[in-house]
Design an enzyme around this catalytic site. Structure first.
Site, short mmCIF file in Angstrom:
data_model
loop_
_atom_site.label_atom_id
_atom_site.label_comp_id
_atom_site.label_asym_id
_atom_site.label_seq_id
_atom_site.Cartn_x
_atom_site.Cartn_y
_atom_site.Cartn_z
CE LYS A 26 -32.93 -36.59 46.01
NZ LYS A 26 -33.58 -35.85 47.11
NE ARG A 96 -34.64 -37.93 51.10
CZ ARG A 96 -34.69 -39.04 51.82
NH1 ARG A 96 -35.29 -40.11 51.33
NH2 ARG A 96 -34.12 -39.08 53.01
N GLY A 105 -31.07 -28.49 48.88
CA GLY A 105 -31.80 -27.69 49.87
C GLY A 105 -32.86 -26.76 49.31
CG MET A 107 -37.33 -27.66 44.91
SD MET A 107 -37.68 -28.44 43.34
CE MET A 107 -36.21 -29.39 43.10
NE ARG A 352 -26.70 -34.20 46.19
CZ ARG A 352 -27.57 -33.48 46.86
NH1 ARG A 352 -28.77 -33.24 46.35
NH2 ARG A 352 -27.28 -32.98 48.04
CG HIS A 468 -28.70 -24.94 53.26
ND1 HIS A 468 -28.53 -23.57 53.33
CD2 HIS A 468 -29.41 -25.17 52.12
CE1 HIS A 468 -29.13 -23.00 52.30
NE2 HIS A 468 -29.67 -23.94 51.56
CD GLU A 758 -19.82 0.21 19.03
OE1 GLU A 758 -19.98 0.17 20.26
OE2 GLU A 758 -18.83 0.75 18.48
CB SER A 777 -13.98 -6.09 17.28
OG SER A 777 -14.06 -6.52 18.61
CB CYS A 843 -14.18 -6.80 22.27
SG CYS A 843 -15.09 -5.46 21.49
CE1 TYR A 863 -10.94 -10.37 19.21
CE2 TYR A 863 -10.25 -10.79 16.96
CZ TYR A 863 -10.71 -9.92 17.94
OH TYR A 863 -10.95 -8.61 17.62
#
Length: 887
Positions: A26, A96, A105, A107, A352, A468, A758, A777, A843, A863
């Site tokens: 802001k 503000r 909304g 703060m 904004r 809001h 894993e 993978s 994955c 990938y």
């Protein structure tokens, strides 16, 4: 940097490299609009650095900061020719918040600061509008008492409602100066009663109290929840903007409003917004009065009678229209603008980048490329990949029976069904037990953030399209119907009434945020139509990304959806999911309960045709693309019966005594099954299981080949490998079965063999494992569990505590943790050193998380694989990762 506070016109601002980091969004935009020559009320920004100092200094300001505030205040006084606390011409201020990213909304804001029992008389004398002065003072008491002193707003609202009832009027604007005088005294009495303190009359005490309250609101419960949901770091802090007040509540030539440069719901290039004559900003967003439309077209489309701003203030509207065009061209994005009109003069209070639905985000990005406002690369970076989720899910089936019981404003598109709840707490409670809800409120407030996130949809009786509820719902991708004056809510009785229905808490309703309909019962949904805008954006993304995107899928329906969403293969086909089908679970249980290899072989023979059929369907759909099939992974006890009825059924089928079945179930039970007899360990103990699965894969390929059907390319994945010998033994098993099937059918089969990384040991010893693996993978779900020693299923009980204590910045099962990243990097490096042609993918759930995808791109994976509905998200995130890597 020594300077902590910056005037909007300060030349120092130009020297700041990332102004939003210091001034907040802001403050940075107010400063920039001032330099553009737009009508911005004078003011200054207290930087985010002060927020950090405030918390370090036990939530107090040192004398240096207070002196700087007073110094900047004098600059405003000189500019507007008013004096703070003056008894002739008092300067009033707004205070503000302004974080570096928009948190609508979440703060606190305080308006009309500087009024007290004496300056209110001065304001009345100066403006000759006593009613306006008293209205402003009562607003200030109400806001300050709530935000700074902790007095709940409903105490003040009840007094106003009672006053209006006594007078027999409907609107706040029907109350006169004497009425507000009486209410001001009542308000001050409430403050004294609730806080045991008098309402502060010292204007400097008011100012420091307000600034402190805004900084404190950064750590409010609602702000913390919003940050957690949107992955905003707590260390960023907020800035505070102190600005000279301009008044929209001085009479009929004054107004206030919120306007978007384009429609945030559908993305159309039309001014979209609302305003109120003789009002202040919070009246528009709080929903205490129903606002009017900005444009004549919007008013006509809504069949509304109240005049639009274009009709009631034509000259001001034309000026606003010019400014909106200038702002959008300057920022190269759709803007959300707050404005006030004081005595027919337009003031811009904020701009904004506007919150928007995913549908409109895509359309706006593509349209702006057509308009030559942004490039294709900028368009790709403009759309949040996670927001696409809401585009890809079903909408209401209009052919089904729909009983509309009321209508409201279509505030956030999409459809949702669920049980009616009236509190955020109840929405959260039902969400925790997997029940869908619709949160029904008179109007939402920032305190409802958790319930809004937990609910599937939001319905409010008051508030407009920029309230809001509407703004937050659009940002979350939740359907929302707001401002439904046709419903009457009674919180005490937990009901709401429509003209001819009474709906109780727990009743099921459906809301359609695209049309504003409120419908009784649950309405079936239909598959969404993917727009040309979406396809165009995805096409641009695909030309830029280097990461391939696959899908986790083991059913024909999921595989079909994945292909439609652009999946370039299957990265994880979990064979165990196929075992839970009703037709085969008995055979699986028979196989598990068998005591001899021969009995097991008999049961496996029954399963073989089912597995083969499953693979044929998936391989056919993937049509030449790779499919990674993971051999059986979970422990065997997961497939065993639990109820007495199921146990008896298995005993009868297998032909063994009931006690023996129960004994076998007890034998197979494990204390810690996640680290128990599962994955390749099953293949070592019961090789015949993996042999059957491999045969099913290879026979499916052979049959498709014989029928001249283009098939997928199989990649056979051995799960839970931690040693070189495990993968060596399993690889030999796969090759042996492949040779048998090839020999029996005189058909050559091409395939790859690899493993899932894993376990931490697998990552550390990846060079040894890569001698036998053609692909890795990364199963980052289990890798995260085994790295931390945390069970994903149980971690929900304490992960929030870890995030609150800043041990974790985010749930490590949502985005890859730094330690897990290092293990992946080690495995990638060692794997490539051993086998430079090794294929690398991921994955786990992280395969659909944009932050994790960025890491995957950087570390050099080939990938990512994710759930079918997240494939477009991964495609866009992969393109963004590539663009950011090269920027």
């Amino acid at each position: 940097m020594n300077k902590l506070i910056f005037n909007f016109n300060s030349k120092e601002v130009k020297k700041i490299k990332n102004p939003k980091n210091i001034l907040g969004g802001k403050g940075a935009n107010l400063s920039e609009m001032g330099r553009m020559g737009l009508p911005v009320p004078p003011g200054f920004t207290i930087s985010t650095n002060v927020c950090e100092l405030f918390y370090k200094n036990k939530k107090k300001f040192n004398s240096k900061i207070i002196n700087q505030i007073k110094s900047e205040l004098r600059v405003i006084e000189n500019g507007v020719k008013k004096k703070f606390g003056d008894l002739k011409n008092p300067l009033l201020l707004s205070v503000r918040s302004g974080a570096r990213v928009s948190m609508p909304g979440m703060m606190d804001t305080i308006l009309n600061l500087g009024l007290n029992d004496k300056t209110v008389i001065a304001l009345s004398n100066k403006t000759s509008i006593g009613r306006f002065a008293k209205d402003s003072y009562r607003r200030f008491i109400q806001m300050y008492a709530n935000v700074v002193m902790g007095v709940e707003s409903h105490h003040f609202e009840e007094l106003i409602e009672n006053y209006k009832l006594t007078k027999g009027v409907l609107l706040d604007t029907d109350l006169n100066e004497n009425d507000w005088d009486g209410l001001i005294n009542d308000f001050k009495n409430v403050v004294k009663e609730k806080t045991k303190k008098h309402f502060p009359q010292d204007v400097y005490e008011q100012l420091i109290g307000a600034i402190s309250a805004v900084f404190l609101s950064w750590e409010s419960k609602r702000a913390k929840i919003y940050r957690k949901l949107n992955q905003i770091p707590s260390e960023w802090g907020t800035a505070v903007n102190v600005q000279s007040m301009v008044f929209g509540n001085m009479g009929s030539d004054c107004a206030t409003g919120v306007v978007f440069t384009r429609n945030p719901s559908d993305g159309s290039n039309n001014i979209y917004g609302e305003y109120l004559i003789n009002a202040q900003g919070e009246d528009v967003v709080a929903g205490t009065r129903t606002p009017q439309y900005i444009t004549k077209k919007a008013r006509k489309d809504a069949a509304a009678s109240a005049a639009s701003m274009e009709e009631s203030m034509p000259k001001v509207y034309q000026k606003l229209k010019q400014i909106l065009k200038k702002l959008e061209t300057h920022y190269k994005d759709m803007q959300d603008v707050e404005f006030t009109v004081e005595n027919n003069k337009l003031w811009i209070l904020q701009t904004r980048s506007g919150k928007r639905t995913s549908k409109s985000a895509v359309k706006i990005a593509v349209d702006m490329v057509k308009e030559k406002l942004i490039s294709k690369k900028q368009a790709i970076l403009r759309v949040d990949p996670n927001s696409l989720d809401t585009l890809l899910h079903p909408t209401l089936d209009e052919k089904s029976e729909i009983k509309v019981i009321a209508n409201g404003l279509p505030a956030s598109p999409g459809a949702a069904s669920g049980k009616v709840v009236f509190t955020s707490e109840e929405a959260q409670r039902l969400n925790d037990i997997m029940q869908d809800t619709i949160l029904v409120r008179v109007e939402t407030s920032p305190e409802d953030i958790q319930g809004m996130h937990a609910a599937k949809g939001i319905l409010t009786a008051r508030g407009g399209m920029t309230s809001h509820a509407a703004v937050v719902a659009r940002g979350m991708g939740r359907p929302c119907v707001s401002g439904s004056s046709e419903i009457n809510i009674n919180y005490e009785r937990k009901i709401f009434k429509t003209p001819d229905q009474e709906i109780k808490e727990g009743d099921i309703i459906t809301i359609d945020g695209s049309t504003g309909r409120i419908i009784l019962g649950k309405v079936p949904t239909v598959k969404p139509e993917i727009s040309g805008y979406f396809s165009k954006l995805m096409g641009w993304a695909d030309t830029i990304r280097k990461l391939k995107v696959r899908s986790n899928s083991e059913t024909p329906s999921d595989t079909k959806i994945a292909r439609e969403f652009g999946a370039e293969g299957i990265g994880l086909c979990r064979t165990e999911h196929m075992f839970f089908d009703e037709e085969r679970i008995l055979s699986v249980r028979e196989m598990i309960l068998s005591k001899t290899k021969e009995d097991r072989a008999k049961a496996l023979k029954k399963l073989l045709p089912h597995q083969k059929k499953d693979f044929m369907e998936i391989f056919k759909l993937m049509n030449g693309l790779p499919v990674t099939v993971r051999l059986l992974d979970p422990p065997l006890h997961e497939f065993l019966p639990h109820s007495d009825k199921e146990i008896l059924e298995v005993a009868n089928v297998v032909g063994i005594d009931l006690r023996e079945v129960k004994s076998r179930i007890s034998e197979l039970h494990e204390q810690n099954p996640m680290l128990g007899h599962r994955g390749c360990r099953l293949g070592i103990s019961y090789p015949e299981i993996y042999e059957m699965q491999c045969r099913a894969i290879f026979e499916a390929l052979v049959e498709l080949k014989k029928n001249k059907v283009k098939s997928a390319f199989p990649e056979i994945m051995i799960p839970l490998v931690s040693t070189e010998t495990e993968i060596k033994i399993m690889k030999e098993l796969v090759i042996r079965i492949a040779k048998k099937v090839q020999g029996e059918n005189k058909v050559k089969i091409d395939f790859l063999i690899g493993t899932m990384i894993e376990l931490p040991r697998a990552a550390i010893k990846a060079n040894d494992i890569a001698r036998h693996a053609e692909f890795f993978s990364f199963g980052t779900n289990d890798l995260t569990q085994t790295t931390f020693g945390i069970s994903r299923d149980d971690s929900g009980k304490f992960l929030n505590d870890y995030i609150d204590h800043k041990i974790f910045s985010i749930d490590p099962f949502v985005s890859i943790d730094e330690g897990v990243k290092e293990l992946v990097e080690i495995a990638v490096s060692k794997g490539k050193t051993q086998n430079r042609n090794i294929k690398l993918g991921i994955c786990g759930e992280h395969g659909g998380d944009p932050k994790s995808i960025s890491f995957c791109s950087r570390v050099g994976l080939n990938y990512v694989s994710c759930s079918p509905y997240r494939v477009p998200i991964a495609r866009l995130a992969a393109a963004q990762a590539e663009l950011k890597k090269n920027s």
